[in-house]
Design an enzyme around this catalytic site. Structure first.
Site, short mmCIF file in Angstrom:
data_model
loop_
_atom_site.label_atom_id
_atom_site.label_comp_id
_atom_site.label_asym_id
_atom_site.label_seq_id
_atom_site.Cartn_x
_atom_site.Cartn_y
_atom_site.Cartn_z
N SER A 172 23.49 -2.62 80.00
CA SER A 172 23.52 -2.61 81.46
C SER A 172 24.93 -2.28 81.92
CB SER A 172 23.12 -3.99 82.00
OG SER A 172 23.55 -4.10 83.35
N HIS A 218 20.79 1.06 81.04
CA HIS A 218 20.11 0.25 82.06
C HIS A 218 20.98 0.25 83.32
CE1 HIS A 218 17.36 -2.99 83.34
NE2 HIS A 218 18.43 -3.58 83.85
N ASP A 270 21.35 -1.12 87.06
CA ASP A 270 20.90 -2.15 88.00
C ASP A 270 21.22 -1.75 89.43
OD1 ASP A 270 19.87 -4.31 86.30
OD2 ASP A 270 21.90 -4.34 85.49
N MET A 281 20.95 -3.16 93.29
CA MET A 281 20.73 -4.38 94.07
C MET A 281 21.01 -4.11 95.54
SD MET A 281 22.56 -7.17 91.66
CE MET A 281 22.58 -7.05 89.87
N HIS A 340 16.62 -0.15 87.18
CA HIS A 340 16.01 -1.44 87.54
C HIS A 340 16.27 -1.70 89.02
CE1 HIS A 340 16.24 -6.13 86.83
NE2 HIS A 340 15.21 -5.77 87.57
N MET A 344 16.27 -3.80 91.99
CA MET A 344 16.16 -5.17 92.53
C MET A 344 16.30 -5.04 94.04
SD MET A 344 18.36 -7.16 89.66
CE MET A 344 19.16 -5.68 89.07
N MET A 402 12.41 -10.78 83.17
CA MET A 402 13.74 -11.28 83.52
C MET A 402 13.93 -12.65 82.86
SD MET A 402 15.33 -9.02 85.21
CE MET A 402 16.81 -10.01 85.47
N GLY A 451 20.18 -10.76 89.80
CA GLY A 451 21.28 -10.74 90.78
C GLY A 451 22.65 -10.69 90.16
N PHE A 452 22.83 -11.30 89.00
CA PHE A 452 24.16 -11.38 88.42
C PHE A 452 24.11 -11.23 86.91
CE2 PHE A 452 23.83 -14.09 92.14
CZ PHE A 452 24.85 -13.59 92.93
N ASP A 505 15.67 -8.81 79.94
CA ASP A 505 16.93 -8.58 80.65
C ASP A 505 17.52 -9.92 81.10
OD1 ASP A 505 18.98 -7.65 82.30
OD2 ASP A 505 17.64 -6.65 83.73
N GLY A 506 18.76 -10.18 80.67
CA GLY A 506 19.46 -11.39 81.11
C GLY A 506 19.81 -12.30 79.95
N GLY A 539 24.37 -6.83 79.10
CA GLY A 539 25.50 -6.43 79.91
C GLY A 539 26.79 -7.07 79.46
N SER A 540 27.00 -8.32 79.87
CA SER A 540 28.30 -8.96 79.63
C SER A 540 28.59 -9.13 78.14
CB SER A 540 28.39 -10.30 80.35
OG SER A 540 27.28 -11.09 80.03
#
Ligand code: DX5
Ligand code: ZN
Length: 217
Positions: free
Chosen positions: A9, A34, A36, A38, A68, A70, A139, A144-145, A177-178, A199-200
């Site tokens: 992501s 990916h 995102d 938002m 994605h 959102m 999810m 959101g984050f 995801d997440g 992502g992170s």
């Protein structure tokens, strides 16, 4: 065993060096990117990733663009992302009454379509859509984050989806995801996930390329 697809992501990437990051992801074995999106309404944050960023990235990579959305009104913005180069557009189950129409519209434009479920949405709510879609996005955090922790109970949803898809021989990926890192990734792949979004974990690693590779094993 089927090889898992890694979809980094770019929400967690350094945007000044986006092209460099995407090349690094390509060389590390990631097959999808990916993206995102938002809207500050469906989720509190607003991402700067709009169609313009997608279009610019399209010029520098052939990786599959997994967008994605959102957003509260995906039916209003998906075409712009399609034109910018999206290969797959996923919208949220929670936002639309007539999901079948949007699924048909996206598919008939020649790209793939996915439906995402938030942690509190059950698999039974989307089961009737699975024959028509290319992907279900589970999810594993509240959308959101980036940087949140994986909600362990989502494994049961993944296992349920795997059973439904295999039993009926549906042509549909399961994406999660997440909170994906090397530990949660292996739990998810054992439960039957096809695509891992991360992502992170990737972008905060000392060596992001090794982080991608650690998800592929
Ligand atoms: C969250 C986004 C994710 C996010 C994942 O709403 O949909 O794609 O970037 O970030 P990590 O892997 O850090 O949880
Ligand atoms: Zn996402």
């Amino acid at each position: 065993m089927k090889k898992v697809i890694v979809a980094p992501s770019i929400l967690s990437a350094n945007f000044v060096a986006l092209e460099h990051n995407v090349k690094m992801l390509e060389e590390s074995g990631a097959e999808w990117i990916h993206i995102d999106v938002m809207d500050g309404h469906f989720v509190p944050s607003i991402t700067t990733v709009g169609p313009l960023v997608v279009k610019s990235l399209r010029n520098v990579t052939k990786l599959l663009f997994d967008v994605h959305l959102m957003t509260t009104s995906p039916e209003k913005c998906w075409r712009e992302f399609r034109r910018a180069g999206a290969d797959l557009i996923t919208f949220h189950n929670e936002v639309l009454a007539d999901k079948k129409k949007l699924i048909d519209d996206i598919k008939s434009s020649g790209i793939k379509v996915g439906v995402s479920i938030k942690p509190k949405t059950s698999v039974s709510e989307i089961e009737y859509l699975i024959p028509y879609i290319d992907l279900v996005l589970v999810m594993a955090v509240e959308p959101g984050f980036s940087g949140q922790s994986f909600i362990g109970d989502m494994i049961y949803k993944i296992k349920d989806l795997r059973k439904i898809i295999d039993k009926n021989n549906y042509d549909c990926f399961i994406e999660v995801d997440g909170g994906i890192n090397s530990q949660t990734a292996s739990v998810c792949t054992n439960a039957g996930v096809d695509v891992l979004v991360s992502g992170s974990y990737i972008f905060s690693a000392k060596n992001p390329s090794l982080a991608v590779k650690s998800l592929l094993v």
